[in-house]
Scaffold this motif. Sequence first.
Motif, mmCIF file in Angstrom:
data_model
loop_
_atom_site.group_PDB
_atom_site.id
_atom_site.type_symbol
_atom_site.label_atom_id
_atom_site.label_comp_id
_atom_site.label_asym_id
_atom_site.label_seq_id
_atom_site.Cartn_x
_atom_site.Cartn_y
_atom_site.Cartn_z
ATOM 1 N N SER A 31 0.824 -1.204 0.000
ATOM 2 C CA SER A 31 0.000 0.000 0.000
ATOM 3 C C SER A 31 0.862 1.259 0.000
ATOM 4 O O SER A 31 0.562 2.227 -0.705
ATOM 5 N N PHE A 32 1.962 1.265 0.767
ATOM 6 C CA PHE A 32 2.836 2.436 0.827
ATOM 7 C C PHE A 32 3.479 2.718 -0.527
ATOM 8 O O PHE A 32 3.417 3.850 -1.028
ATOM 9 N N TYR A 33 4.094 1.713 -1.139
ATOM 10 C CA TYR A 33 4.766 1.939 -2.423
ATOM 11 C C TYR A 33 3.763 2.209 -3.544
ATOM 12 O O TYR A 33 4.048 2.935 -4.486
ATOM 13 N N TYR A 34 2.592 1.613 -3.435
ATOM 14 C CA TYR A 34 1.516 1.894 -4.392
ATOM 15 C C TYR A 34 1.119 3.365 -4.299
ATOM 16 O O TYR A 34 0.904 4.039 -5.298
ATOM 17 N N MET A 35 1.056 3.875 -3.059
ATOM 18 C CA MET A 35 0.684 5.267 -2.824
ATOM 19 C C MET A 35 1.713 6.209 -3.468
ATOM 20 O O MET A 35 1.344 7.166 -4.150
ATOM 21 N N ILE A 36 2.993 5.950 -3.291
ATOM 22 C CA ILE A 36 4.038 6.780 -3.880
ATOM 23 C C ILE A 36 3.988 6.674 -5.409
ATOM 24 O O ILE A 36 4.123 7.670 -6.125
ATOM 25 N N GLY A 37 3.742 5.479 -5.909
ATOM 26 C CA GLY A 37 3.605 5.289 -7.358
ATOM 27 C C GLY A 37 2.454 6.111 -7.924
ATOM 28 O O GLY A 37 2.527 6.602 -9.055
ATOM 29 N N CYS A 38 1.402 6.268 -7.126
ATOM 30 C CA CYS A 38 0.252 7.074 -7.567
ATOM 31 C C CYS A 38 0.656 8.517 -7.850
ATOM 32 O O CYS A 38 0.149 9.134 -8.794
ATOM 33 N N LEU A 41 2.398 8.427 -11.197
ATOM 34 C CA LEU A 41 1.448 8.126 -12.269
ATOM 35 C C LEU A 41 0.548 9.322 -12.542
ATOM 36 O O LEU A 41 0.263 9.643 -13.702
ATOM 37 N N ALA A 42 0.112 10.002 -11.495
ATOM 38 C CA ALA A 42 -0.713 11.200 -11.689
ATOM 39 C C ALA A 42 0.064 12.251 -12.469
ATOM 40 O O ALA A 42 -0.484 12.876 -13.393
ATOM 41 N N SER A 43 1.331 12.426 -12.153
ATOM 42 C CA SER A 43 2.166 13.380 -12.899
ATOM 43 C C SER A 43 2.267 12.969 -14.360
ATOM 44 O O SER A 43 2.160 13.801 -15.266
ATOM 45 N N HIS A 44 2.483 11.677 -14.598
ATOM 46 C CA HIS A 44 2.554 11.153 -15.966
ATOM 47 C C HIS A 44 1.262 11.451 -16.726
ATOM 48 O O HIS A 44 1.286 11.918 -17.868
ATOM 49 N N LEU A 45 0.140 11.208 -16.075
ATOM 50 C CA LEU A 45 -1.149 11.416 -16.733
ATOM 51 C C LEU A 45 -1.419 12.899 -16.990
ATOM 52 O O LEU A 45 -1.973 13.256 -18.029
ATOM 53 N N PHE A 46 -1.036 13.762 -16.054
ATOM 54 C CA PHE A 46 -1.164 15.209 -16.292
ATOM 55 C C PHE A 46 -0.322 15.621 -17.495
ATOM 56 O O PHE A 46 -0.768 16.412 -18.330
ATOM 57 N N LEU A 47 0.885 15.080 -17.597
ATOM 58 C CA LEU A 47 1.752 15.398 -18.738
ATOM 59 C C LEU A 47 1.160 14.907 -20.063
ATOM 60 O O LEU A 47 1.423 15.480 -21.115
ATOM 61 N N LEU A 48 0.361 13.840 -20.009
ATOM 62 C CA LEU A 48 -0.318 13.325 -21.208
ATOM 63 C C LEU A 48 -1.658 14.015 -21.443
ATOM 64 O O LEU A 48 -2.398 13.643 -22.340
ATOM 65 N N ASP A 49 -1.985 14.990 -20.600
ATOM 66 C CA ASP A 49 -3.243 15.728 -20.677
ATOM 67 C C ASP A 49 -4.456 14.826 -20.436
ATOM 68 O O ASP A 49 -5.519 15.017 -21.015
ATOM 69 N N GLN A 50 -4.271 13.860 -19.552
ATOM 70 C CA GLN A 50 -5.349 12.964 -19.129
ATOM 71 C C GLN A 50 -5.768 13.377 -17.714
ATOM 72 O O GLN A 50 -5.508 12.695 -16.731
ATOM 73 N N VAL A 51 -6.417 14.532 -17.629
ATOM 74 C CA VAL A 51 -6.703 15.178 -16.349
ATOM 75 C C VAL A 51 -7.629 14.334 -15.465
ATOM 76 O O VAL A 51 -7.394 14.195 -14.270
ATOM 77 N N ILE A 52 -8.662 13.763 -16.039
ATOM 78 C CA ILE A 52 -9.614 12.978 -15.250
ATOM 79 C C ILE A 52 -8.928 11.765 -14.649
ATOM 80 O O ILE A 52 -9.083 11.477 -13.455
ATOM 81 N N ALA A 53 -8.147 11.070 -15.446
ATOM 82 C CA ALA A 53 -7.418 9.905 -14.939
ATOM 83 C C ALA A 53 -6.426 10.325 -13.855
ATOM 84 O O ALA A 53 -6.299 9.658 -12.827
ATOM 85 N N ALA A 54 -5.733 11.444 -14.073
ATOM 86 C CA ALA A 54 -4.766 11.928 -13.089
ATOM 87 C C ALA A 54 -5.452 12.270 -11.765
ATOM 88 O O ALA A 54 -4.935 11.947 -10.686
ATOM 89 N N PHE A 61 -4.225 8.068 -4.210
ATOM 90 C CA PHE A 61 -3.133 8.395 -3.291
ATOM 91 C C PHE A 61 -3.710 8.815 -1.944
ATOM 92 O O PHE A 61 -3.277 8.330 -0.891
ATOM 93 N N SER A 62 -4.696 9.704 -1.972
ATOM 94 C CA SER A 62 -5.322 10.192 -0.732
ATOM 95 C C SER A 62 -5.965 9.048 0.044
ATOM 96 O O SER A 62 -5.861 8.991 1.277
ATOM 97 N N ARG A 63 -6.599 8.139 -0.674
ATOM 98 C CA ARG A 63 -7.243 6.985 -0.034
ATOM 99 C C ARG A 63 -6.213 6.186 0.760
ATOM 100 O O ARG A 63 -6.411 5.900 1.932
ATOM 101 N N ASN A 64 -5.101 5.841 0.127
ATOM 102 C CA ASN A 64 -4.093 5.038 0.809
ATOM 103 C C ASN A 64 -3.450 5.807 1.967
ATOM 104 O O ASN A 64 -3.132 5.234 2.992
ATOM 105 N N PHE A 65 -3.281 7.119 1.794
ATOM 106 C CA PHE A 65 -2.696 7.932 2.852
ATOM 107 C C PHE A 65 -3.617 8.001 4.069
ATOM 108 O O PHE A 65 -3.204 7.751 5.198
ATOM 109 N N PHE A 66 -4.872 8.326 3.846
ATOM 110 C CA PHE A 66 -5.796 8.523 4.958
ATOM 111 C C PHE A 66 -6.245 7.217 5.613
ATOM 112 O O PHE A 66 -6.722 7.231 6.751
ATOM 113 N N MET A 67 -6.074 6.104 4.936
ATOM 114 C CA MET A 67 -6.438 4.813 5.531
ATOM 115 C C MET A 67 -5.617 4.523 6.779
ATOM 116 O O MET A 67 -6.066 3.809 7.675
ATOM 117 N N LYS A 68 -4.438 5.095 6.877
ATOM 118 C CA LYS A 68 -3.592 4.889 8.056
ATOM 119 C C LYS A 68 -4.258 5.434 9.315
ATOM 120 O O LYS A 68 -3.970 4.987 10.419
#
Length: 178
Positions: A31-38, A41-54, A61-68
């Motif tokens: 969950s931790f490394y998945y969160m950092i990967g998010c 990935l969000a940055s990658h998607l913003f760079l591809l102009d895929q705003v909704i996916a990002a 990311f927020s889900r995994n962070f706040f689950m703690k």
Amino acid sequence: MDFNLLAESVGFVATGLFLYSTLLSCDKKLSFYYMIGCLFLASHLFLLDQVIAACSVLISFSRNFFMKFDRKGEVKLSFMFIFITIFSYYAVTFQHWSELLIPLASVVVSYGFLYTKGNMLSFCIFLCALIWLIFGIEVNSLSIITLEVTSIALLVVRVFKQNKVFSKIKNRRMARNI
């Protein structure tokens, strides 16, 4: 530097983090490394102009962070409500079928991270990887395609490790040799 090269580079950093997380048998570390990967990935998607996916990935990311900090299950319910609401909105308003992919993947993986463990979590991640693979093909993202194909293969390894299949095979071979 070529803009597409930058986008793919950031995407491959996310790929590395997600693949590393998939190899882990500990759900908390996954969950931790998945969160950092998010974040990558969000940055990658913003760079591809895929705003909704990002944005969906940032919510993940927020889900995994706040689950703690979730002691009463309120965070679980809140994030499931958010992802189901987003998916419902796109189910009603979509113009192209691919718009449904990321909201659907978000519902599936959120259910997995919030309500399952072990093999069921791996299964939810597998379904999510299939959906993201279709999305990666649709937006022509080599890093997403690479990530998802490799993730599917590594999820098989994760399930084998979780179920101690490798040690069972080794023990059977040793028993035959005696």
